[in-house]
Design a protein around this motif. Sequence first.
Motif: not given
Length: 399
Positions: A281-287
């Motif tokens: 898991a890597k901390p990227y944020s998106g939709y």
Amino acid sequence: MIKWVKNVTVIATSAVLLSGCSVFSSDEDVVVMAELPVFEATYKPQIAWSTSIGDGVDKYYSQLQPAVDDDAVYVAARDGEVAAFSIKKGKELWSIDLSDHNSNEFNRSARISGGIGLDFDTLYVGTENAQVFAIDKEKGEIKWVSEVNGEVIAQPVYDSGLVVIHTSRGDLIALDGDTGEQRWALPNAQPRLTLRSSATPSIAQGGVIYGRADGYVSAALLETGQPLWQLPAARAYGATELDRIADADMKPVIVNGTVYALAYNGNLVAIDLLKGEQLWAKPYSGYNDISVAGRDIYLTDYRGYVFSINRSNGEQNWSNKQLAYRNLTGVTIANDFIVVGDAEGYLHWIDRETGQFVAQQELDSDGLYIEPVATSTHLYLQTRSGDLIAIEKPILNVE
């Protein structure tokens, strides 16, 4: 004001539009849309043909995207029109207006919002009126209409005789592909505050894999809807409900038994499909939807940054931050390049290896809201105002 970003829905109460403007009556932007990048183009995209489909999706939130097979491109407009165009010249083959169907007699319009799903001989579209339509892809005739529990704003997905629907209520529903009768339903609890969308499911190895509004990625058995596993891609945290939005709001990508998924306010995760175990898991944020090609994952995050990430370990190859807050679409692979659209109507071409811009096209001043669909030779793009554009893909560099 920054336009065309996803809505936030307060269940059973109201809706709030996420934008660059403050929600506290200030007229000043919280964030600033980046200026259009200026560079020396090294590639010139060619438009093969273009046509139009009604008024498109206009100013409304929509996930409508063309579907393509060997014969035609199928496209829908929010107000009800569905049409097929020849793949080579863009000549209209047939069209139908779902607003004329008797099931929409008392509705303002068909309000098509989910689709287009495609199987061997049928198109599937969903509506905000909580309907699913099955349409003969050769004749443009309605085969059946089914009512479901909730708006259908994600693309219906077909496999093994079943049409799988993910509704705005969070329910996963399977309909019989021949009759539209419900075969099973899997309810999922919704947080009070969510993004205005539903994740399109993916189907692989007899399972349905989908993202949920509570930040989990889940799998269910396609035949019966029995839950198989669930794993958090995001966890709600923060002082306010707005801070705690944590949707896994994109279509999972499955490659060689590994599920890749992205969550808002969460992570980019790799999950073992059969075991439901997190690989990394890597901390990227998106939709937006992500794309996978070769050894790499390509994505846009909530800020409009573009990333290339090694899919074996999640390590970053490169980032491009020059399109910040331009409200980007997801990413489409175009051989040696990737493309992303923005809210001002530009399609940006980026080198897959370096992350540098190679070309730029202005296609619709009303904006682009969804990434193009790729075939082996073309990209097919639907614009907010209803233009359907076929763009030639570059020749693949095999050196």
